[in-house]
Structure formats: structure tokens, C-alpha cells
Write an enzyme that holds these catalytic residues in place. Sequence first.
Site: not given
Ligand code: CMC
Length: 436
Positions: A370, A312
Amino acid sequence: MDAKTGSNIKTATLSVGDQSWSFPVYEGTVGPSVIDISKLYGQTGMFTYDPGFTSTASCESKITYIDGEEGVLLYRGYPIEQLAERGDFLETCYLLLYGDLPNAAQKQDFVKRVTYHTMVHEQMSRFFQGFRRDAHPMAIMTGCVGALSAFYHDSTDISDPHQRMVASIRMIAKMPTLAAMAYKYSVGQPFMYPKNNLDYSSNFLQMCFAVPCEEYKPNPVLARAMDRIFILHADHEQNASTSTVRLAGSSGANPFACIAAGCASLWGPAHGGANEAALKMLAEIGTPDRIPEFIKRAKDPKDPFRLMGFGHRVYKNYDPRAKIMQRTCHEVLQEVGITHDPLLEVAMELERVALNDEYFIEKKLYPNVDYYSGITLKAMGFPTSMFTVLFAVARTVGWIAQWKEMIEDPSQKIGRPRQLYTGATRRDYVPMESRK
Ligand code: CMC
């Protein structure tokens, strides 16, 4: 500087080369302070650069507070756990809209007002016939919610506080009706009208699962679970869809159009589409023995695969909503008589493995709301394509409360981010015959 009293307490200094400038620092009631850079461009000729707004507060708000490090979520100061355990969804709506929990008379009046706005204009039902039966219900919702502004002209004047409140109540009341119609259309069953003798969540289940030829008695355990899911998703401060609603509303667009914009943003798999994606992922994994393969893929920087329902932007600790959702999931499965669910088995084992894996520990990736909501909704009888729709029904109150707060904020102006331009500099038009 205190945001309310205006007394100067702290400033932040920015130095570039041998020049420096001071900017006021505002403190909220809790959480990180902010540096007011609204005069930055005027004073320095520079913009800030913050793709994805990871360090930018776009507004002042009194509605929802999240402490992502501690896993805390408060609506108007009340912890989500207490609201989900002891409150109900319409009480939560009142709280988000008006700022305080209602007393008995206020609650009764609010419930009545919402209940008597649940029917949609009869002509709305014709819109549905224009969609393909296999249309994604979020495509239908985005279109139909926007179309509400074509029907309720008496609540689109955003400068009138009474019209703003009527529009807010209408949105909260009509979203479940439209959502249920989208579902009924997809399964080829007749639309069910709302029933005023039922509570909000029981009525929603009735509109989704009843048929005119049979008596329908909502199951109280499932209705309570539905209500809790609505509470958990009601607001989440300045997330993508809420910021979309605020940005759309900042131009003076009417609330129905703004909420349609929120629906469109919510649909994405990184936001509201995650519960659908999480369930699909669990089904794809299928059995616990395949978990290591998927964990390996999630950790591979060259593989775009991510564990859906994990991680998240704000929570760097267990999402407090996920804990409640996990409990609700068990209650629902027990109620519908699923003693052994292969998806739940995979989910629990995947969670256990991930929470003990160095990669997920180091990146602070925990299950989010989720992760378990998909299994719960599936057990309640909803197809995966409806999951984001249910999220939209719940989030409508958050969107509308945030929209109202923005409109009523005297410092509000049209949202207009700036950019770091890295494209071509000025060049002259080249006639076709001279192009390579
Ligand atoms: N599985 C594997 N690796 C992950 C995941 C995951 N679910 N989420 C983040 N990472 C890794 C990502 O690859 C990155 O690694 P690195 O630093 O080596 O590049 C690191 O963790 C940070 O990720 P980020 O994408 O920079 O983090 P963010 O804050 O931009 O993303 C997120 C947050 C929710 C988009 C992401 O965690 C994700 O895509 N999760 C899966 C989708 C999901 O479950 N979304 C629901 C969010 S809760 C409901 C809502 O509020 O809408």
C-alpha cells in the site's frame, strides 16, 4: 502425520502439571507444520489462547502461500512477480479459482463468461440514489454488494456446484461495475455501462472515466498498471477480510452476503484502508525536511501514530508486491507526464530513512504493497476514497476462491472460536432502588 495420507509421522506432547497429552502434527507441502488441537478441549478441558490468531491455522488451503521471512508470495505455486509481469488479471482469477493456469480455449471461455456478466440488474442503479453524494464509496460498496443476493436468487444455493461457480463469475464480473458506479455517483456523472469489446481493466477505466458525450480510448499503459494492481491484490491467504468471508460463509450464508462482510472488514485502516491512510500521511508530511519529526512520532511508544504503508503481520522482509508496485508507480507517473511528484519524493526519502533506522530494522518493518499504490492510483485519476474500493475489486477473486474452497472441504464446519472469560462470575439481579 501427513494431512493427506493420514500416516502418523510426528506428534506434539502437551504437559500440564503431571498430565500429558499427544496431538498429531500435520505437514504442508511447504511452510510451518501445524499441531492439530481440534480434540484439545475434549481431552484436556482447556482452550488455546491466541488473540489475533498469530499462531493459529484456521483452515487447510491450496490457494496462496506466503513466506514472510523471505518475502515470497505464490498463487497456486506461481510467484507473484511472474504473474504480474507475464500474466493478466483474468488469467490470475482462473488460476485462483480452478487451481491451474488456463490453456488458450479455457482462457477464451472464461474471459467470455466474465465479460457477459459485467452488467448489474438495472434496478441496482436506484439503490445509489438513496446514498448521500458524500458517502464513502466503501459504505456504498458494502451495502450494494450485500444487495446482490436480492437479485441473483439463481446462484445463492451454496450446495449446488454450478450455482457456486455462477456466483463466483458474477462477483468477479460485477464488482468493477459497482465500484465504477460508486465513483460516478460521488462525482455526479452518469453511470457508464460496461463495454464488451474491452479487456477487464480497460473496461473498468472506461466505466470510471468515460462520459457519454465523448469518445473514450483507454490508455494501454494505465490499463496494464490497473491490471497489475488487481493481480497484486488478488489474494493473500487468511488475512482479516478473507477470514471474515470464510467465517461468514461457514454458517451457510450466500456468497454475496459473505463478500459484503469481506468488504466491511477490508475497509479498516490497518487492512485495505492503509493505502488511503498512507497517501494522507505523505501529504501531511508534505516535504522531506519534516520526515524526522514523523519518524520520531512513529517510534514513540506513547504516540499512536504509525507509518502507514509500513509493516505487515506476515512479511518480516520487503513485501514482494511493494517492489512491483514501486516500478508500476514510476511507469504511471511517466505516462501521465508527472516528472516531479512531491508525494513520491517524500515517499522515497521516508523509505530510505526508515530502512536505515535501528527501530524499523530491529522490528523488521518494510514498506508494504500500500505504500506506493496510493501515489499510483492518484496519478491515474482516482480520489483517495476509491483506493480501498479498488482493493476490494481485486480481492473479490481471492475471497470467492477461498469461500469456494471452504464450502467444498468435507471437514468444514461452522466457525466458532472460544474465549478466555475474565468477566463477573454469577451474581443476582439487583432491583433499581437497591443499586448505588
Ligand atoms: N510504524 C511504526 N511502528 C510500527 C508499525 C508502523 N507502521 N507497524 C508496527 N510497528 C511496531 C509496533 O508499534 C510494535 O512495536 P512494539 O513491539 O514496540 O509494541 C511492533 O512494530 C509490532 O507491531 P504489531 O502491531 O504487533 O504488528 P502486527 O503484525 O500486529 O501489525 C500491521 C501489522 C500491518 C497492522 C502494522 O504493521 C501496521 O499498523 N501498519 C500500518 C498499517 C498498514 O500499512 N497496513 C497495511 C497492511 S498491508 C495491506 C493488507 O494486507 O491489508
